[in-house]
Design an enzyme around this catalytic site. Structure first.
Site, PDB file in Angstrom:
ATOM      1  N   ASP A 197    -104.966 -12.606  10.541  1.00 38.97           N
ATOM      2  CA  ASP A 197    -105.046 -13.352   9.279  1.00 38.97           C
ATOM      3  C   ASP A 197    -103.648 -13.514   8.684  1.00 38.97           C
ATOM      4  O   ASP A 197    -103.490 -13.838   7.514  1.00 38.97           O
ATOM      5  CB  ASP A 197    -105.999 -12.700   8.284  1.00 38.97           C
ATOM      6  CG  ASP A 197    -105.569 -11.308   7.859  1.00 38.97           C
ATOM      7  OD1 ASP A 197    -104.741 -10.691   8.566  1.00 38.97           O
ATOM      8  OD2 ASP A 197    -106.062 -10.808   6.834  1.00 38.97           O
TER       9      ASP A 197
ATOM     10  N   ASP B  44     -98.782  -8.641   9.217  1.00 36.83           N
ATOM     11  CA  ASP B  44     -99.078  -9.279  10.507  1.00 36.83           C
ATOM     12  C   ASP B  44     -97.804  -9.836  11.134  1.00 36.83           C
ATOM     13  O   ASP B  44     -97.641  -9.809  12.357  1.00 36.83           O
ATOM     14  CB  ASP B  44    -100.063 -10.424  10.318  1.00 36.83           C
ATOM     15  CG  ASP B  44    -101.379 -10.019   9.697  1.00 36.83           C
ATOM     16  OD1 ASP B  44    -102.418 -10.146  10.353  1.00 36.83           O
ATOM     17  OD2 ASP B  44    -101.369  -9.577   8.529  1.00 36.83           O
TER      18      ASP B  44
ATOM     19  N   ILE C  21    -105.959  -7.888  14.038  1.00 38.18           N
ATOM     20  CA  ILE C  21    -105.231  -7.429  12.852  1.00 38.18           C
ATOM     21  C   ILE C  21    -105.649  -8.215  11.616  1.00 38.18           C
ATOM     22  O   ILE C  21    -104.851  -8.436  10.697  1.00 38.18           O
ATOM     23  CB  ILE C  21    -103.707  -7.486  13.077  1.00 38.18           C
ATOM     24  CG1 ILE C  21    -103.244  -8.855  13.574  1.00 38.18           C
ATOM     25  CG2 ILE C  21    -103.277  -6.398  14.052  1.00 38.18           C
ATOM     26  CD1 ILE C  21    -101.726  -8.980  13.739  1.00 38.18           C
TER      27      ILE C  21
ATOM     28  N   ASP D 218    -100.670  -3.294  10.182  1.00 44.31           N
ATOM     29  CA  ASP D 218    -100.832  -3.918  11.493  1.00 44.31           C
ATOM     30  C   ASP D 218     -99.753  -3.479  12.473  1.00 44.31           C
ATOM     31  O   ASP D 218     -99.981  -3.421  13.684  1.00 44.31           O
ATOM     32  CB  ASP D 218    -100.823  -5.436  11.339  1.00 44.31           C
ATOM     33  CG  ASP D 218    -101.969  -5.923  10.467  1.00 44.31           C
ATOM     34  OD1 ASP D 218    -103.033  -5.273  10.475  1.00 44.31           O
ATOM     35  OD2 ASP D 218    -101.799  -6.931   9.769  1.00 44.31           O
TER      36      ASP D 218
END
Length: 315
Positions: free
Chosen positions: A13, A18, A129, A246
Site C-alpha cells: 500500500d 513501504d 506489506i 515493513d
C-alpha cells in the site's frame, strides 16, 4: 557456484515505510522483483501505484511491472488513511518529474497475482506489506493460488494484543480484517509474520535514524523527502524513536540472520469482536487443537537489521 536468485512479488500500500522496504529488495543483488501489486491502505490503490513508480524510478527499475488492485476491503467498510503518511501516502511531497501513470499495467493486481504464481510455480515468494485484500481475492479466484507459492511473508497483526489503530488491532489487519482472516486460514502456503509489537520493539533510535539520512545520494534524498512529514509527526507526538515496520519484514525475508526468535503456532483474526475486531489471535497453548499455520517473528537481531538499513543508503 552461483547463488539461485530469489523471486519476489511485493504486494504493497506504498506508504513511507513501504518505500524503504521495497528499495531494500530492489537493491539486493540476489533478488528479482518480478512484479509489484498495489492495494488501498496508506492511500487509494491508484495513488499507491503512482508511489511505486516513484520508488522504481529512484532505483532505476521502471521495467518492473506495477499492477493496481483492490481499492475497497472485502466487505466495503473502508477506513480513513492515517495522517502519519500524508494524504498521498508519501508525506505530501510530490515530484514534478514523477513517472507517468501510463506506466501502470492495465491488468488487475489480483489477476496478476494468480497468473504470476502459475508462471513461477514453487519459486515465487509473496511479500505482503499492506492490507491483504488483493491476496484474499486471489485465493477466492484460484483456490490453488497459495500452494503455488514458495512462501509468504506478512507484515501485520499482533501477537500480544497491542494495537496501533485500536486498542487491539494493527493497521494492515484493521484495514481489512476479513481479508486477513481468509489469508491466514486459507492460503495453504508457509507464512511468516512480523507483527506490530516486534516492529515497535525494534524501532530506530533517533540518533541512528538521522545517521541513516546523512548521505547525499539519490536514495537517501528521496527517503528523507517522503519521510519528513512522518518524522515531524513522530517528534510532535513525543515518540522516543522512529518506528518503521515493513523494513523489518523485508529484512527478515531476505536475510534470515535478522530473525532471532520465531514460533510455529496457529493464528487467526477476530472478525466479530466489539473491541477486538481486526486483532490477530494467537493460540499459544494449542487450546484450539488446530494445525500450526504461521511462523511469528517475535524478536530480531537489531544490529543485523540496522546493517541492512545502512547498506541500502550507503550503496
Amino acid at each position: 557456484m552461483s547463488v539461485k536468485r530469489k523471486k519476489l512479488l511485493i504486494d504493497t500500500d506504498a506508504g513511507v515505510d513501504d518505500a524503504q522496504a521495497i528499495l531494500i529488495a530492489l537493491q539486493d543483488p540476489d533478488v528479482d522483483v518480478i512484479g509489484i501489486t498495489c492495494v488501498m491502505g496508506n492511500a487509494d490503490a491508484k495513488q499507491v501505484g503512482l508511489n511505486v513508480l516513484r520508488i522504481l524510478k529512484v532505483a532505476d527499475k521502471l521495467d518492473i511491472p506495477v499492477f493496481v488492485g483492490c481499492n475497497d476491503p472485502l466487505l466495503g467498510d473502508k477506513k480513513p488513511a492515517s495522517d502519519y503518511h500524508g494524504s498521498d501516502g508519501f508525506g505530501d511531497a510530490p515530484d514534478k518529474e514523477a513517472p507517468d501513470e501510463s506506466l501502470l499495467q492495465s491488468e488487475h493486481a489480483v489477476t496478476a497475482l494468480v497468473r504470476l504464481a502459475k508462471e513461477h510455480e514453487g519459486e515465487m515468494t509473496l511479500v505482503c506489506i499492506g492490507p491483504l485484500t488483493n491476496v484474499a481475492m486471489a485465493i477466492r479466484m484460484d483456490g490453488t493460488f497459495g500452494s503455488r507459492l514458495k512462501g509468504c511473508y506478512i507484515m501485520g497483526g499482533n501477537h500480544e494484543g497491542k494495537g496501533n489503530m485500536t486498542t487491539s488491532a494493527e493497521f494492515n489487519f484493521y484495514s481489512d480484517p476479513e481479508a486477513a482472516y481468509v489469508v491466514l486460514n486459507q492460503l495453504k502456503s508457509p507464512i511468516t509474520i512480523v507483527t506490530w509489537e516486534t516492529c515497535d520493539r525494534h524501532s530506530l533510535p533517533w540518533e541512528f535514524y538521522h545517521k541513516l539520512r546523512t548521505n547525499n545520494n539519490r536514495i537517501t534524498n528521496f527517503l528523507r523527502k517522503v519521510e519528513q512529514l512522518s518524522v515531524n509527526y513522530s517528534i510532535e507526538n513525543k515518540w522516543g524513536s522512529f518506528i518503521p515496520c515493513d523494513e523489518v519484514l523485508v529484512a527478515c525475508c531476505l536475510n534470515h540472520d535478522v530473525i532471532k526468535t520465531c514460533h510455529d503456532v496457529y493464528a487467526t483474526v477476530e472478525i466479530k469482536g466489539q473491541y477486538t475486531w481486526g486483532q490477530m489471535v494467537v493460540d499459544w497453548k494449542s487450546v484450539l487443537k488446530k494445525e500450526n499455520n504461521v511462523k511469528i517473528v517475535t524478536d530480531i537481531e537489531q544490529s543485523v537489521y540496522e546493517n541492512v538499513l545502512m547498506k541500502l543508503v550507503q550503496g
